[in-house]
Design a protein around this motif. Structure first.
Motif, PDB file in Angstrom:
ATOM      1  N   THR A  16       0.826  -1.211   0.000  1.00 13.30           N
ATOM      2  CA  THR A  16       0.000   0.000   0.000  1.00 13.30           C
ATOM      3  C   THR A  16       0.857   1.256   0.000  1.00 13.30           C
ATOM      4  O   THR A  16       0.643   2.177  -0.795  1.00 13.30           O
ATOM      5  CB  THR A  16      -0.932   0.009   1.217  1.00 13.30           C
ATOM      6  N   MET A  17       1.841   1.309   0.891  1.00 12.74           N
ATOM      7  CA  MET A  17       2.673   2.502   0.989  1.00 12.74           C
ATOM      8  C   MET A  17       3.561   2.677  -0.240  1.00 12.74           C
ATOM      9  O   MET A  17       3.595   3.747  -0.855  1.00 12.74           O
ATOM     10  CB  MET A  17       3.537   2.433   2.253  1.00 12.74           C
ATOM     11  N   ASN A 146       0.772   7.364   5.756  1.00  8.05           N
ATOM     12  CA  ASN A 146      -0.257   6.558   5.102  1.00  8.05           C
ATOM     13  C   ASN A 146      -1.635   7.213   5.248  1.00  8.05           C
ATOM     14  O   ASN A 146      -2.003   7.587   6.358  1.00  8.05           O
ATOM     15  CB  ASN A 146      -0.270   5.161   5.744  1.00  8.05           C
ATOM     16  N   PRO A 147      -2.377   7.371   4.134  1.00  2.00           N
ATOM     17  CA  PRO A 147      -2.069   6.992   2.751  1.00  2.00           C
ATOM     18  C   PRO A 147      -1.246   8.070   2.053  1.00  2.00           C
ATOM     19  O   PRO A 147      -1.559   9.264   2.122  1.00  2.00           O
ATOM     20  CB  PRO A 147      -3.464   6.854   2.120  1.00  2.00           C
ATOM     21  N   THR A 239      -3.133   1.296   8.862  1.00  4.48           N
ATOM     22  CA  THR A 239      -1.696   1.178   8.567  1.00  4.48           C
ATOM     23  C   THR A 239      -1.219  -0.269   8.630  1.00  4.48           C
ATOM     24  O   THR A 239      -0.197  -0.609   8.032  1.00  4.48           O
ATOM     25  CB  THR A 239      -0.862   2.017   9.554  1.00  4.48           C
TER      26      THR A 239
END
Length: 293
Positions: A16-17, A146-147, A239
Motif C-alpha cells: 500500500t505505501m 499513510n495513505p 496502517t
C-alpha cells in the motif's frame, strides 16, 4: 547530487505505501520504477492504483490525462538490475532491519554511485543501514505517511552520515511532488509525528486492555473530543496491525525495556492474522480485504 538532476525514482516494495509513493512520484512527472520480488504483488498494486486513480478522476481531483500520463511514467519490475539508471531510491519493504540491510547492500551494487538511497521507515534510522553501503553520505530517511496519496507531510531525516547535499536534494524532491517536507537535523527513532502518536496509541491500548472502554468508544472520544480525523484503533487497522507489531519489536530489541514490547492484544491480532483493512479484519471488520500491503 542536485535535485534537478534527479530524473528517475525507484520505489522498492509494492504494498500500500510503496505503490502510493510510486504514484505520487509519477504524478510529479518523474520516471518511476516500482520494484517488488513478487510479480503478484506488482499486479495487485497496479490494480489498486487504477481503482484509486479512477475515483480521483470521478471526483474531479485529477483529469484523465493526468492519470494516463502518471501511469505512463511507471514501470513495474521484479529485478533490481533494472535500477541501473535510477537517481533516487525509496525503500518501503517490511520493517525488519536485516531485510533492509540486505536490500541496501544490493542497491549499492546495482544503482549508480550518484544515486540517493532512502528508507521510508520511521523506526529504523538510516544510520543502521548506511554502513551496508559504500555511500553512507547518500543514505537518509524519507518518511511518508499513510495513505501517501493523501497525506501531505514527509519527514526527511539527516543521519550523522548524511551529507547536507543529500538532505537538501531529498527536501527538494519532496517539494517537487507537492509534499510538505520537514527536515530533522539529527536522528531519533519514530521521528516527530510517530513519537507523539505512539504515546497516544500506548494509552489507548492500556485503556482497552484494562477494560476502561471499548476500542469503538476510545476511537469516538479521540474523534469527538480531540478532533482527530480517525481514532487510534481505526488508524492501526489502516496502517496494518503487523506494522505496529514489527515497530514495537524493533524498539524492544534496541532498548530491552519491557514497556517497548508489542502490546498483548496487538500480538494476539498478528498471531490470528487479523492485520486490519488489508486482511479484512483487525479491531474492526471490513466488507472486503484491501490489496495486500
Amino acid at each position: 547530487m542536485q535535485s534537478h538532476e534527479i530524473k528517475e525514482i525507484a520505489v522498492i516494495g509494492s504494498g500500500t505505501m510503496g505503490s502510493q509513493i510510486a504514484m505520487v512520484c509519477a504524478l510529479g512527472g518523474y520516471n518511476v520504477i516500482l520494484n517488488d520480488i513478487e510479480e503478484g504483488s506488482l499486479h495487485a498494486a497496479h490494480v489498486a492504483l487504477k481503482k484509486q486513480m479512477n475515483r480521483r478522476v470521478e471526483k474531479g481531483r485529477l483529469t484523465e490525462q493526468q492519470v494516463n500520463d502518471a501511469f505512463a511514467n511507471i514501470r513495474y519490475s521484479s529485478d533490481l538490475k533494472d535500477l541501473s539508471q535510477t537517481d533516487f531510491v525509496i525503500e518501503a519493504i517490511v520493517e525488519k532491519l536485516e531485510a533492509k540491510r540486505d536490500l541496501f547492500g544490493k542497491l549499492d551494487v546495482v544503482t549508480p554511485q550518484h544515486a540517493i538511497l532512502a528508507t521510508n521507515s520511521s523506526t529504523i534510522t538510516s544510520s543502521k543501514l548506511a554502513d551496508a553501503t559504500k555511500r553512507p553520505e547518500k543514505v537518509c530517511n524519507v518518511h511518508f505517511f499513510n495513505p501517501a496519496l493523501v497525506m501531505e507531510l514527509v519527514e526527511v531525516v539527516k543521519g550523522p552520515h548524511t551529507s547536507n547535499e543529500t538532505a537538501q536534494a531529498a527536501m527538494e524532491v519532496m517539494k517537487s511532488i507537492q509534499k510538505t517536507p520537514v527536515l530533522l537535523k539529527k536522528e531519533i527513532s519514530g521521528f516527530i509525528a510517530n513519537r507523539i502518536l505512539g504515546k497516544l496509541m500506548d494509552e489507548a491500548v492500556y485503556l482497552l486492555e484494562n477494560g476502561y472502554a471499548t476500542h469503538q468508544e476510545i476511537d469516538l472520544v479521540c474523534k469527538k473530543a480531540l478532533n482527530h480525523p480517525i481514532g487510534p484503533f481505526a488508524l492501526m487497522d489502516l496502517t496494518g496491525i503487523d506494522v505496529n507489531y514489527f515497530v514495537r519489536q524493533q524498539r524492544f530489541q534496541e532498548t530491552g525495556d519491557e514497556r517497548d514490547r508489542p502490546a498483548r492484544i496487538v500480538q494476539e491480532k498478528v498471531e490470528k492474522g487479523e492485520l486490519g483493512r488489508k486482511s479484512g479484519k483487525g479491531f474492526y471488520t471490513y466488507s472486503e480485504p484491501a490489496v495486500k500491503a
